[in-house]
Motif scaffolding. Sequence first.
Motif, mmCIF file in Angstrom:
data_model
loop_
_atom_site.group_PDB
_atom_site.id
_atom_site.type_symbol
_atom_site.label_atom_id
_atom_site.label_comp_id
_atom_site.label_asym_id
_atom_site.label_seq_id
_atom_site.Cartn_x
_atom_site.Cartn_y
_atom_site.Cartn_z
ATOM 1 N N GLN A 161 -19.032 10.710 5.998
ATOM 2 C CA GLN A 161 -19.665 9.736 5.116
ATOM 3 C C GLN A 161 -20.961 9.209 5.701
ATOM 4 O OE1 GLN A 161 -17.031 6.594 3.836
ATOM 5 N NE2 GLN A 161 -15.358 8.049 3.619
ATOM 6 N N ASN A 215 -9.641 5.274 -3.862
ATOM 7 C CA ASN A 215 -9.595 5.313 -2.411
ATOM 8 C C ASN A 215 -8.562 6.283 -1.859
ATOM 9 O OD1 ASN A 215 -9.785 4.197 0.382
ATOM 10 N ND2 ASN A 215 -7.731 3.556 -0.134
ATOM 11 N N ARG A 240 -16.794 0.449 0.557
ATOM 12 C CA ARG A 240 -16.010 -0.190 -0.490
ATOM 13 C C ARG A 240 -14.709 -0.732 0.076
ATOM 14 N NH1 ARG A 240 -18.106 4.030 -3.787
ATOM 15 N NH2 ARG A 240 -16.335 5.316 -3.183
ATOM 16 N N GLN A 241 -14.111 0.032 0.976
ATOM 17 C CA GLN A 241 -12.872 -0.479 1.588
ATOM 18 C C GLN A 241 -13.153 -1.781 2.323
ATOM 19 O OE1 GLN A 241 -10.175 1.947 3.810
ATOM 20 N NE2 GLN A 241 -10.943 3.826 2.893
ATOM 21 N N LEU A 252 -22.696 4.862 5.025
ATOM 22 C CA LEU A 252 -21.326 4.387 5.158
ATOM 23 C C LEU A 252 -21.034 3.293 4.144
ATOM 24 C CD1 LEU A 252 -20.458 4.001 8.931
ATOM 25 C CD2 LEU A 252 -19.298 5.392 7.249
ATOM 26 N N VAL A 284 -17.056 0.445 14.269
ATOM 27 C CA VAL A 284 -18.439 0.778 13.924
ATOM 28 C C VAL A 284 -19.378 -0.335 14.364
ATOM 29 C CG1 VAL A 284 -20.015 1.159 12.013
ATOM 30 C CG2 VAL A 284 -17.799 2.266 12.017
ATOM 31 N N ILE A 312 -7.795 -6.179 17.331
ATOM 32 C CA ILE A 312 -6.409 -6.191 16.859
ATOM 33 C C ILE A 312 -5.961 -7.548 16.321
ATOM 34 C CG2 ILE A 312 -4.026 -5.919 17.632
ATOM 35 C CD1 ILE A 312 -4.894 -3.569 19.276
ATOM 36 N N ILE A 322 -5.458 0.504 -0.034
ATOM 37 C CA ILE A 322 -6.316 0.426 1.141
ATOM 38 C C ILE A 322 -5.502 -0.143 2.284
ATOM 39 C CG2 ILE A 322 -8.344 -0.714 2.110
ATOM 40 C CD1 ILE A 322 -9.558 -0.704 -0.626
ATOM 41 N N ARG A 323 -5.554 0.510 3.435
ATOM 42 C CA ARG A 323 -4.760 0.013 4.563
ATOM 43 C C ARG A 323 -5.597 -0.983 5.354
ATOM 44 N NH1 ARG A 323 -4.211 5.340 5.832
ATOM 45 N NH2 ARG A 323 -4.705 4.969 8.013
ATOM 46 N N ARG A 355 -12.784 -7.734 2.421
ATOM 47 C CA ARG A 355 -13.483 -9.011 2.500
ATOM 48 C C ARG A 355 -13.201 -9.866 1.281
ATOM 49 N NH1 ARG A 355 -19.614 -8.449 1.326
ATOM 50 N NH2 ARG A 355 -18.683 -8.090 -0.697
ATOM 51 N N PHE A 401 -10.031 -5.418 21.013
ATOM 52 C CA PHE A 401 -10.153 -6.854 20.791
ATOM 53 C C PHE A 401 -10.219 -7.208 19.319
ATOM 54 C CE2 PHE A 401 -10.169 -9.089 24.704
ATOM 55 C CZ PHE A 401 -10.532 -8.171 25.667
ATOM 56 N N MET A 439 -9.571 9.927 -1.748
ATOM 57 C CA MET A 439 -10.758 10.380 -1.024
ATOM 58 C C MET A 439 -10.379 10.858 0.360
ATOM 59 S SD MET A 439 -13.973 8.242 -2.060
ATOM 60 C CE MET A 439 -14.490 8.202 -3.743
ATOM 61 N N HIS A 461 0.827 -1.200 0.000
ATOM 62 C CA HIS A 461 0.000 0.000 0.000
ATOM 63 C C HIS A 461 0.868 1.260 0.000
ATOM 64 C CE1 HIS A 461 -0.096 1.549 4.172
ATOM 65 N NE2 HIS A 461 -0.638 2.561 3.586
ATOM 66 N N MET A 489 -15.551 -3.947 1.858
ATOM 67 C CA MET A 489 -15.837 -5.056 0.950
ATOM 68 C C MET A 489 -14.594 -5.506 0.206
ATOM 69 S SD MET A 489 -19.663 -4.421 -0.486
ATOM 70 C CE MET A 489 -19.644 -2.687 -0.869
ATOM 71 N N ASN A 536 -17.140 5.353 0.428
ATOM 72 C CA ASN A 536 -15.778 4.861 0.352
ATOM 73 C C ASN A 536 -15.480 3.830 1.429
ATOM 74 O OD1 ASN A 536 -13.149 4.875 -0.680
ATOM 75 N ND2 ASN A 536 -12.479 6.184 0.977
ATOM 76 N N MET A 537 -16.003 4.062 2.639
ATOM 77 C CA MET A 537 -15.716 3.151 3.740
ATOM 78 C C MET A 537 -16.250 1.764 3.421
ATOM 79 S SD MET A 537 -14.070 3.924 6.403
ATOM 80 C CE MET A 537 -13.150 2.428 6.413
ATOM 81 N N MET A 586 -18.489 -6.986 -5.719
ATOM 82 C CA MET A 586 -18.918 -5.630 -6.048
ATOM 83 C C MET A 586 -19.121 -5.454 -7.551
ATOM 84 S SD MET A 586 -16.738 -3.087 -3.665
ATOM 85 C CE MET A 586 -15.205 -3.731 -3.176
ATOM 86 N N THR A 600 -12.979 1.807 -6.012
ATOM 87 C CA THR A 600 -12.019 1.511 -4.952
ATOM 88 C C THR A 600 -10.648 2.034 -5.328
ATOM 89 O OG1 THR A 600 -11.385 -0.657 -5.817
ATOM 90 C CG2 THR A 600 -13.176 -0.618 -4.232
ATOM 91 N N THR A 624 -11.680 -0.081 11.787
ATOM 92 C CA THR A 624 -12.894 0.735 11.737
ATOM 93 C C THR A 624 -14.121 -0.140 11.651
ATOM 94 O OG1 THR A 624 -12.512 0.987 9.372
ATOM 95 C CG2 THR A 624 -12.005 2.874 10.765
#
Lengths: 392, 309, 358
Positions: free
Chosen positions: A252, A242, C206-207, C199, C235, C123, C223-224, C212, C121, A245, A211, C209, C203-204, A231, A239, C231
């Motif tokens: 959001q 990303n 999509r990150q 959300l 959430v 982590i 993407i990190r 996943r 938890f 953004m 990354h 998914m 963007n969130m 998706m 994506t 997050t």
Amino acid sequence: MTDSIHSERITFHDAIETMEVDFSSMTFADVAEVDAIYDEIDRRLTATGQRWFFLVLYTDCVIAPEAWDRFAERGKSANINHGRGSVRVDARAQTREAIRQSAGRESFRSNIYDTRDQALLALGEMRKRQREQASGADEVFLRVENVSLRFGGVKAITDISFEIKRGEISAIIGPNGAGKSSMLNVINGVYHPQEGTITFLGNVRQQMRPHEAATHGIARTFQNIALFKGMSVLDNIMTGRNLKMKSNMLQQAFWFGPAQREELEHRAKVEEIIDFLEIQHIRKTPVGRLPYGLQKRVDLARALAMEPELLLLDEPMAGMNVEEKQDMCRFILDVNDQFGTTVLLIEHDMGVVMDLSNFVVVLDYGKKIAEGTPDEVRADPNVISAYLGASH
Amino acid sequence: MAFFLETLLGGLMSGMLYSLVALGFVLIFKASGVFNFAQGAMVLFAALAMARFSEWIPGWLGTENLFIANLLAFVVAVVVMFVVAWLIERLALRHLVNQEGATLLMATLGIAYVLDGIGQTIFGSDIYKIDVGMPKEPVMMLESVFEGGILINKEDFIAALIAALLVVSLTVFFQKTSTGRALRAVADDHQAAQSIGIPLGRIWVIVWCVAGITALVAGIIWGSKLGVQFSLSTVALRALPVVILGGLTSVPGAIIGGLIIGVGEKLSEVYLGPYVGGGIEIWFAYMLALVFLLFRPQGLFGEKIIDRV
Amino acid sequence: MFYRENGQFKTTYKADQQAFAIPQDRWAIVALVAFAFIGIPLLVDEYMFRAIMVPFLILSLAALGVNILVGYCGQITLGAGASMAVGAYAAYNFMVRVDGMPALAAILLGGVIAAAAGIVFGIPSLRVRGLYLAVATLASQFFWDWAFLRIKWFTNDSSSGSVSVPDINLLGWTINSPTDKYLFCLGFLVVFTVMAKNLLRGNMGRQWMAIRDMDVAATVIGIRPMYAKLTAFAVSSFYLGVAGALWGFVNLGSWEPAAFSIDRSFQLLFMVIIGGMGAISGSFFGAAFIVILPIFLNQMLPLIGGLFGLEVSIALVSHVEIIIFGSLIVFFLIVEPHGIARLWATGREKLRLWPFPH
């Protein structure tokens, strides 16, 4: 129709490295007429032995529907074989639309200007950009130095060094298992070499996380198409935006305001790429349902969405038929052309490599056995023996 | 010092019991790559079968002989477990070939629930006894070395022996027999194993049968000690950290892991417990497992987990 | 015939971007929400509220939280119950220890604390995945089980970990009748669902998914994984914490740690699997199913048994319930991993074509 009439319409301007073709007031009623002038164009281009910018005038040019496909095809191949970039001039919007519609695709979508002067201006910009990229070579764009990579006892890459110049299309070729994909993986941080360094845009490093590579401007596509199967095409490409953004989670969650604006902004950008790669009709389709060739295009789109400096393509033509390959070639050339993206690709199809690349590196058993322009490499005896007469 | 040794030995014993259950996990995972959350439910089901049949058989056959009753009950229980194994493979697992780990995990969770429900429906939900003649009295040992001697539970001791026996025979089975080899091939890669002609379905049934027998042995031992009741299925949850520590693919790991957890739990409860309010057994094992997951997920003896790019 | 998109062209990206792009959908949702706020209180009796509607709303919220983590971000968790517990007990502590703390704030703060615990938890998800991650989340579950039982400070020195709260007072509106409770929880659910939808389509989402579907490819795009996974845990735990606080404050009034035990975690996971992973509606379907099934069985099984002259005990009903849950889990995982939500979506697709076959 004689040669002399057609040759009048072709002018070479050496100072600006441009060939001007004047189609104004011409009528192409059938395929033969298209071929006639394009044969002349090809002949003249080949004779010069170098690549040119194209300035094409279309004022009052009429092309019959039967001749369209051939016209588009000849123009495409002229671009691929001899082009560095093209601009087109046409005063009338109707003709522009006619061109677009009849072509059925957006091949002539952009680079159409109203007057010759505007076109020349754009041409100048293009040339300047290419020159800048070429001369920005005091800053090393990408240099691979003495890189070695081992997996346990298996040596994937042994002491490889080469350099890629900005703005060029370069290729890595070699027989199967030569270490090409591993090399790409090293450049983009997926694999960490035991020895050697990679210098990108002046930054020297031995190891990098993928990354981080992305934030520095390296994007790539995968041999096995690593798309997000859950998706849609649009979401997959989004994506890729990303990193650009900026809105945070709270914004959001509430959507209206900064988050929505940003989303729409990036959506517009992504739609440009979708237009560019001609995948409008599948933008909402879940990616898992697409045929292989289209998935590869989406993979490319996602990489482009990152607006990278360096684009790594891992066998972009694999599994494609002739037409798809031509399309992909065109896209790669246009990416390099219009966006100024440096491309490094792995490819097996020799024809493609020879046509597309400025510079080729040849690997075999994890070692570099040759490098140079396509012609130099093709004639190199080491390369020939490595491939053992595999002909294309 | 004597007290410490007692606690230590007590921990080792209870650790052995955990290992028995953990063995079932390891076996199935080793051979099919499936993590069987239903192992605890299997232990309970097997124990229930054993307990109830040993009750009913004397009634049916009209015999008072405890040994015969137990023997027959054991045989019937084994058959029952085979049937269960076959059904699980047939109805559920066969259709989930090559799904990812999380899906399989959740499926076995579902199977656990089904087994629980069916078990209680057929066998009832009271507390039942298993009496296989395990000695219940504790014994004093090493009286010459330590004053008053150390209290050892004979039952735990015998359980430990049985567990050790089971481990040895299983290790031999996996390493030396061709079926064992086939099982290991299947665990490595389902499709590759299929393509060289290994009958996947049959192999899995074998594996689950072996696991079922292990569950039965574990069930008998635990049930004999604690009585057969619902909380037995939560034994599975206690045994999970054991496989994490030992490594999901290692039979000796299950044993060593069990011992470590058993000892750790007892020692921590006795020495740490009073400072934090007691009752820490419940999460000590899991915290230990958590530490391993962060630093050495494959456990002490497991194979390194490789992610393919 | 009625549910077709013909003639509906979007001319701006904004129009295309809407949460419910098809006008029929939009109307349906508006109608549904209006019916929920106005119609239901008129139609439904007290028992239904207490036994079905309020639990359904709160568990939907919880299931939404679990779905975000498991369905959208692909991180399995068996510790959802613990997050609910943290939310409930934290909210309780805020109420009891801070003078004049409004209940609404306490509930939300409970969610925030749960989110913080969730991050900690969560982590392990950076190191392991799949069943190893499941075990790690179990550590969270058992730890909090014990903490709320044994650490006196959390429960204001209650010996069994059980606590109780008075009725909530929201700006003068005392929430004590079932209808009040229903509307209060409905309000939470609607707001939180809207936030989740936003959300998840941005963007969130999509990150999450991307992580996943293929987390290696996600890192290559920039993407990190740490950010995305933590997050998701945050959430999700926030939602679960708020749901837990609601469960304790509104649904139960008084509770002990067992209300949020591992059985609750399993229950939430089942809701998401059966209802549909990766679909907001899936959370609702799953919650409805889990809430209604026991009641349904309670009524039906004795009837069916009566037909055959069999006596059906309460114990038997609960056993059958367990069997059905388990079988459905396996069934859905084999046949339709995307749960009822996918069946519903397929049904809608067919509706769009109706009365034409294709």
